[in-house]
Scaffold this motif. Structure first.
Motif, mmCIF file in Angstrom:
data_model
loop_
_atom_site.group_PDB
_atom_site.id
_atom_site.type_symbol
_atom_site.label_atom_id
_atom_site.label_comp_id
_atom_site.label_asym_id
_atom_site.label_seq_id
_atom_site.Cartn_x
_atom_site.Cartn_y
_atom_site.Cartn_z
ATOM 1 N N ALA A 1 -5.386 16.317 6.147
ATOM 2 C CA ALA A 1 -5.220 15.361 5.051
ATOM 3 C C ALA A 1 -4.832 14.001 5.632
ATOM 4 C CB ALA A 1 -4.146 15.858 4.083
ATOM 5 N N PRO A 2 -5.063 12.903 4.880
ATOM 6 C CA PRO A 2 -4.804 11.556 5.408
ATOM 7 C C PRO A 2 -3.352 11.351 5.854
ATOM 8 C CG PRO A 2 -6.135 11.435 3.417
ATOM 9 C CD PRO A 2 -5.677 12.854 3.541
ATOM 10 N N ILE A 3 -3.186 10.598 6.953
ATOM 11 C CA ILE A 3 -1.859 10.385 7.548
ATOM 12 C C ILE A 3 -1.643 8.908 7.852
ATOM 13 C CG2 ILE A 3 -0.409 10.836 9.586
ATOM 14 C CD1 ILE A 3 -1.793 13.585 9.803
ATOM 15 N N VAL A 4 -0.420 8.437 7.534
ATOM 16 C CA VAL A 4 0.063 7.116 7.946
ATOM 17 C C VAL A 4 1.305 7.340 8.791
ATOM 18 C CG1 VAL A 4 1.008 4.904 7.188
ATOM 19 C CG2 VAL A 4 -0.806 5.993 5.859
ATOM 20 N N ALA B 1 -1.408 9.970 -1.903
ATOM 21 C CA ALA B 1 -2.760 10.141 -1.355
ATOM 22 C C ALA B 1 -2.721 10.299 0.157
ATOM 23 C CB ALA B 1 -3.628 8.955 -1.742
ATOM 24 N N GLU B 2 -1.731 9.677 0.793
ATOM 25 C CA GLU B 2 -1.585 9.759 2.248
ATOM 26 C C GLU B 2 -0.204 10.297 2.594
ATOM 27 O OE1 GLU B 2 -4.336 6.255 4.049
ATOM 28 O OE2 GLU B 2 -2.498 5.544 3.102
ATOM 29 N N GLN B 3 -0.159 11.145 3.617
ATOM 30 C CA GLN B 3 1.123 11.626 4.121
ATOM 31 C C GLN B 3 1.734 10.558 5.020
ATOM 32 O OE1 GLN B 3 0.559 16.071 5.395
ATOM 33 N NE2 GLN B 3 -1.320 14.938 5.801
ATOM 34 N N VAL B 4 3.019 10.273 4.847
ATOM 35 C CA VAL B 4 3.719 9.341 5.732
ATOM 36 C C VAL B 4 4.542 10.166 6.710
ATOM 37 C CG1 VAL B 4 5.379 7.456 5.885
ATOM 38 C CG2 VAL B 4 3.782 7.573 3.942
ATOM 39 N N VAL B 5 4.335 9.926 8.001
ATOM 40 C CA VAL B 5 5.049 10.675 9.031
ATOM 41 C C VAL B 5 5.879 9.671 9.840
ATOM 42 C CG1 VAL B 5 4.893 12.375 10.867
ATOM 43 C CG2 VAL B 5 3.103 12.271 9.123
ATOM 44 N N ASP B 6 7.184 9.884 9.849
ATOM 45 C CA ASP B 6 8.151 8.947 10.435
ATOM 46 C C ASP B 6 8.558 9.420 11.828
ATOM 47 O OD1 ASP B 6 10.582 7.463 11.019
ATOM 48 O OD2 ASP B 6 10.838 7.118 8.873
ATOM 49 N N ALA B 7 8.489 8.500 12.810
ATOM 50 C CA ALA B 7 8.749 8.847 14.218
ATOM 51 C C ALA B 7 10.208 8.703 14.634
ATOM 52 C CB ALA B 7 7.890 7.960 15.123
ATOM 53 N N ARG B 8 11.075 8.247 13.726
ATOM 54 C CA ARG B 8 12.471 8.021 14.120
ATOM 55 C C ARG B 8 13.228 9.340 14.312
ATOM 56 N NH1 ARG B 8 15.014 4.962 9.529
ATOM 57 N NH2 ARG B 8 13.515 6.225 8.369
ATOM 58 N N ALA B 9 14.374 9.247 14.980
ATOM 59 C CA ALA B 9 15.228 10.421 15.171
ATOM 60 C C ALA B 9 15.666 10.963 13.818
ATOM 61 C CB ALA B 9 16.448 10.047 16.009
ATOM 62 N N GLN C 1 0.820 -1.206 0.000
ATOM 63 C CA GLN C 1 0.000 0.000 0.000
ATOM 64 C C GLN C 1 0.859 1.262 0.000
ATOM 65 O OE1 GLN C 1 -2.276 -1.336 3.486
ATOM 66 N NE2 GLN C 1 -4.177 -0.985 2.325
ATOM 67 N N LEU C 2 1.986 1.220 0.717
ATOM 68 C CA LEU C 2 2.830 2.414 0.781
ATOM 69 C C LEU C 2 3.681 2.584 -0.463
ATOM 70 C CD1 LEU C 2 3.909 3.033 4.459
ATOM 71 C CD2 LEU C 2 1.942 3.807 3.170
ATOM 72 N N ILE C 3 4.012 1.482 -1.145
ATOM 73 C CA ILE C 3 4.700 1.608 -2.436
ATOM 74 C C ILE C 3 3.785 2.333 -3.421
ATOM 75 C CG2 ILE C 3 5.528 0.297 -4.438
ATOM 76 C CD1 ILE C 3 6.604 -1.800 -2.453
ATOM 77 N N ALA C 4 2.514 1.939 -3.452
ATOM 78 C CA ALA C 4 1.546 2.615 -4.321
ATOM 79 C C ALA C 4 1.393 4.078 -3.916
ATOM 80 C CB ALA C 4 0.201 1.901 -4.257
#
Length: 285
Positions: A235-238, A169-177, A160-163
């Motif tokens: 907007a949509p978030i992952v 369509a969705e924002q990806v928000v990364d929690a790593r340092a 799903q994230l490759i697509a």
């Protein structure tokens, strides 16, 4: 948020309700591989009265080589029942106060159909700082019956994230340092490349809580952390992270801001960052 919808409960609330027959307390503390003492050993040394240990690695899909991936609904129901939890219970999760795994376990309960789940704000750290009692040793709960149903909308797969890299369509928000996100620091897991999912934003999870007290920051500060990172809250978030655990801190913070329909990328960087994985990006977002 109102008390009825806020996923956090205070130490005062839990102290008043910890002996209620339908309140079940789980210690969901977690550490990265190789960090000692093990979370279970910390639990055995000191935990909240009556708390049962929720092992993030045990409550997972053991047929999947990736770390602590979501189990089936059938397994989650069985595991939750073995922890003494029924569908009628209020589940209160906590961790050591470093906000690593209680939000992951909270999101798992929500994803498996149990809405009556809360997180202790400040965790064991705040509880002990206030001089409240703790116990040592293992707690063996009386098994209960727990029926789970899986809500796939709350979780994302790598496919799903490759697509999504194409569609955005969705924002990806990364929690790593930031050092890991930007590819300037090696990953803690062997054989994993450094960098981030193309197009992702970076909100390090430790920016969302007060390290001194272990409590989550006020709503205006949570909102600013996301907005300043370029995240559009309408907007949509992952959410994503190293292995799908600390991403839950972002998920929790967003939920407290009223954004309750996010999804979590279960495989996170331990999947995407593999040697033969998808395209990666480096540098700032």
């Amino acid at each position: 948020m109102t008390t009825a919808t806020d996923p956090l409960v205070s130490t005062e609330w839990l102290a008043a309700h910890i002996n209620d027959s339908n309140v079940k307390v789980l210690d969901a503390s977690f550490k990265l591989p190789g960090v000692l003492p093990l979370p279970k050993d910390d639990y055995l040394a000191a935990h909240l009265p009556g708390a049962v240990f929720f092992d993030v690695d045990a409550v997972s899909d053991h047929s999947n080589p990736l770390p602590h991936m979501y189990p089936s609904a059938e397994q989650f129901g069985r595991d939750a029942g073995q922890l003494g939890i029924s569908n009628a219970d209020t589940v209160v999760l906590y961790d050591s106060g470093g906000w690593v795994a209680a939000p992951r376990a909270w999101w798992m309960f929500l994803a498996f159909g149990h809405s009556n789940v809360r997180i202790l704000n400040g965790g064991l750290k705040k509880w002990r700082a206030e001089g409240r009692s703790v116990e040592s040793g293992d707690v063996k709960p009386k098994p209960a019956s727990f029926k789970a149903s899986y809500d796939a909308k709350r979780v994302r797969s790598m496919q799903q994230l490759i697509a999504n890299v194409e569609s955005r369509a969705e924002q990806v928000v990364d929690a790593r340092a930031a050092e890991r996100f930007e590819g300037r620091a090696p990953e803690p897991r062997a054989g994993i490349r450094s960098g981030h999912i193309p197009g992702a934003r970076n909100v390090p999870y430790n920016q969302l809580f007060d390290a001194a007290t272990g409590t989550m920051k006020p709503l205006d500060e949570l909102r600013a952390a996301f907005v300043n990172a370029g995240v559009k809250l309408d907007a949509p978030i992952v959410t994503s992270c190293g292995s799908g655990v600390s991403a839950g801190v972002l998920t929790l913070a967003l939920y407290r801001l009223g954004i309750t329909d996010t999804a979590l990328y279960d495989g996170s960087w331990s999947e995407w960052g593999q040697e033969k994985g998808p395209t990666i990006a480096t540098g700032p977002a």
